[in-house]
Design an enzyme around this catalytic site. Structure first.
Site, PDB file in Angstrom:
ATOM      1  N   GLU A   1       0.821  -1.217   0.000  1.00 27.27           N
ATOM      2  CA  GLU A   1       0.000   0.000   0.000  1.00 27.27           C
ATOM      3  C   GLU A   1       0.850   1.260   0.000  1.00 27.27           C
ATOM      4  O   GLU A   1       0.343   2.353   0.272  1.00 27.27           O
ATOM      5  CB  GLU A   1      -0.976  -0.013   1.184  1.00 27.27           C
ATOM      6  CG  GLU A   1      -1.951  -1.175   1.117  1.00 27.27           C
ATOM      7  CD  GLU A   1      -3.168  -0.994   2.019  1.00 27.27           C
ATOM      8  OE1 GLU A   1      -3.344   0.081   2.616  1.00 27.27           O
ATOM      9  OE2 GLU A   1      -3.945  -1.956   2.123  1.00 27.27           O
TER      10      GLU A   1
ATOM     11  N   LYS B   1     -15.915  -0.945   3.331  1.00 24.55           N
ATOM     12  CA  LYS B   1     -15.256  -1.255   2.055  1.00 24.55           C
ATOM     13  C   LYS B   1     -16.329  -1.735   1.077  1.00 24.55           C
ATOM     14  O   LYS B   1     -16.894  -2.823   1.266  1.00 24.55           O
ATOM     15  CB  LYS B   1     -14.254  -2.393   2.260  1.00 24.55           C
ATOM     16  CG  LYS B   1     -13.013  -2.045   3.096  1.00 24.55           C
ATOM     17  CD  LYS B   1     -12.301  -3.338   3.497  1.00 24.55           C
ATOM     18  CE  LYS B   1     -10.874  -3.145   3.911  1.00 24.55           C
ATOM     19  NZ  LYS B   1     -10.298  -4.378   4.508  1.00 24.55           N
TER      20      LYS B   1
ATOM     21  N   LYS C   1      -9.444   5.809   4.764  1.00 21.82           N
ATOM     22  CA  LYS C   1      -8.194   5.040   4.826  1.00 21.82           C
ATOM     23  C   LYS C   1      -7.908   4.499   3.428  1.00 21.82           C
ATOM     24  O   LYS C   1      -8.720   3.754   2.890  1.00 21.82           O
ATOM     25  CB  LYS C   1      -8.394   3.895   5.827  1.00 21.82           C
ATOM     26  CG  LYS C   1      -7.214   2.967   5.990  1.00 21.82           C
ATOM     27  CD  LYS C   1      -7.615   1.767   6.864  1.00 21.82           C
ATOM     28  CE  LYS C   1      -6.460   0.795   6.981  1.00 21.82           C
ATOM     29  NZ  LYS C   1      -6.913  -0.564   7.307  1.00 21.82           N
TER      30      LYS C   1
END
Ligand code: PGA
Ligand code: ZN
Length: 409
Positions: A184, A315, A366
């Site tokens: 990431e 998500k 995030k």
């Protein structure tokens, strides 16, 4: 996988499904081909579902009626985990329809979503070191992140994070331990222990000049990944703990380091552990459910009933449709949870989640680190949104955190 929809007026819009490396077991299924091609990760079956049954079910519908369209997808799939059509096929289609509806109104997506309601730019939590499944298991904790709680705007939050990211890179360089970045975009975690990661992160925050509580730590422990036979096994350190001792480890970290948020500190199947950590630390630390909740409204309600966390990671591809994502977010809000829109470790250039975070007024976002364009694409989109709002822009700031060590604004 990408889905493109075109309206009868010739407007086209697309949605791209992301993927996760550390998936929860209750997520919508990411349908892959298996077999030798593409290492088994091919999506020709899922694409066949889009061009076949999904197209037949949605062509001619109104893209603006998201709930109807998503209901059609859910009925067509008929499986609780979306294994028939594939969660990837469904979320890409659902996102494409959402974007098509906004494009057709000539509105930025966030504005279409807000439908006139107040919005805020989200407080970002940004990864500084990777770990866990995103760094070949090099260290157990999956994400070492920071939250710039004293920032007054989204742009300032990014600038403060960039300072910490650079300082952390310099810390790694000075010790001859800078080897590049993890999945990431966070620095590769060349640490001998999880605690060394926490110490290095704390030092990096101080070296960047934010040691006075301006920037705090957030962790995604992703504990489901190292929970086996009722024990938490830290392979990086060769130690393992029963849930009671593991709670003491977590509590010790949170008293020694400036930690404001911890995601999945216990495994998805260890509800008792999640309850215990929320009872012990939840008044001062945001306890986030990711694998535990799997972006599912019913699971959010159950976790709230049993006080298993105080914040929900949201998500879209865990849910499989935009409508179910929204329902999980609303259930979290109703439970008094803080809400955090989140990307996946396998991300794309699609910036829909940046718009969801603003348009649904989620409060937090995030997306991974401060490197790699699939991450920067989201941060940059939020800079554009903040800029377009000018003096009308409202930044969620530290108030978006759940019951936490948030400093006074
Ligand atoms: P994943 O990681 O996309 O690999 O699941 C992100 C997270 O756990 O929050
Ligand atoms: Zn997570």
């Amino acid at each position: 996988m990408e889905v493109e929809l075109t309206s009868t007026r010739g407007i086209a819009a697309r949605g791209i499904a992301p993927a996760g490396a550390s998936k929860g077991s209750r997520e919508a299924i990411d349908l892959r081909d298996g077999g030798p091609a593409y290492g088994g990760f091919g999506v020709s079956r899922a694409l066949g579902n889009v061009n076949g049954p999904i197209a037949a079910a949605i062509l001619g519908r109104d893209a603006a009626d998201q709930e109807e369209l998503d209901r059609a997808l859910i009925e067509l799939d008929g499986a609780p985990n979306k294994s028939r059509l594939g969660g990837n096929a469904m979320i890409a289609t659902s996102m494409a329809a959402l974007r098509l509806a906004a494009e057709s109104e000539h509105l930025p997506l966030w504005r279409h979503l807000a439908a006139g309601a107040a919005v805020r730019l989200p407080l970002p939590e940004i990864q500084i070191f990777g770990g866990g499944a995103h760094a070949g298991g090099r260290i157990d904790i999956q994400d070492f992140l920071v939250i710039p709680v004293k920032a007054q705007s989204f742009a300032e939050a990014l600038a403060m994070t960039a300072d910490v990211y650079r300082a952390a890179g310099a810390q790694m360089s000075s010790r001859g331990r800078r080897y590049g970045v993890a999945d990431e975009g966070g620095w590769w975690p060349a640490f001998d222990s999880n605690e060394e990661g926490l110490e290095t992160l704390t030092r990096s925050i101080e070296a960047a000049g934010y040691g006075g509580g301006e920037v705090v730590i957030s962790l995604d422990i992703a504990a489901s990944e190292f929970y086996r036979d009722g024990r938490y096994r830290l392979s990086a350190e060769g130690r393992d703990f029963d849930p009671g001792d593991w709670l003491r480890v977590i509590a010790g970290w949170s008293s020694r380091f400036p930690i404001a948020s911890i995601e999945d500190p216990f495994a998805e199947d260890d509800a008792e552990g999640m309850r215990a950590v929320t009872a012990a630390l939840g008044d001062r630390v945001q306890i986030v459910g990711d694998d535990l909740l799997a972006t599912n409204a019913a699971r959010v309600r159950r976790a709230a009933e049993h006080a298993e966390c105080n914040a929900a990671l949201i998500k879209p591809n865990q849910a499989g449709t935009i409508t179910e994502t929204r329902q999980a977010l609303e259930a979290a809000r109703q439970a008094g949870f803080a809400t955090i829109l989140s990307a996946r470790s396998g991300e794309t250039e699609d910036v829909t989640i940046a718009h969801l975070a603003v348009g649904w007024n989620a409060g937090q976002l995030k997306v991974g680190s401060f490197a790699r364009s699939e991450r920067m694409a989201k941060w940059n989109e939020l800079l554009r949104i903040e800029e377009s709002l000018g003096s009308a822009a409202v930044f969620a700031g530290a108030a978006a955190l759940s019951a936490s060590r948030r400093p006074a604004p």
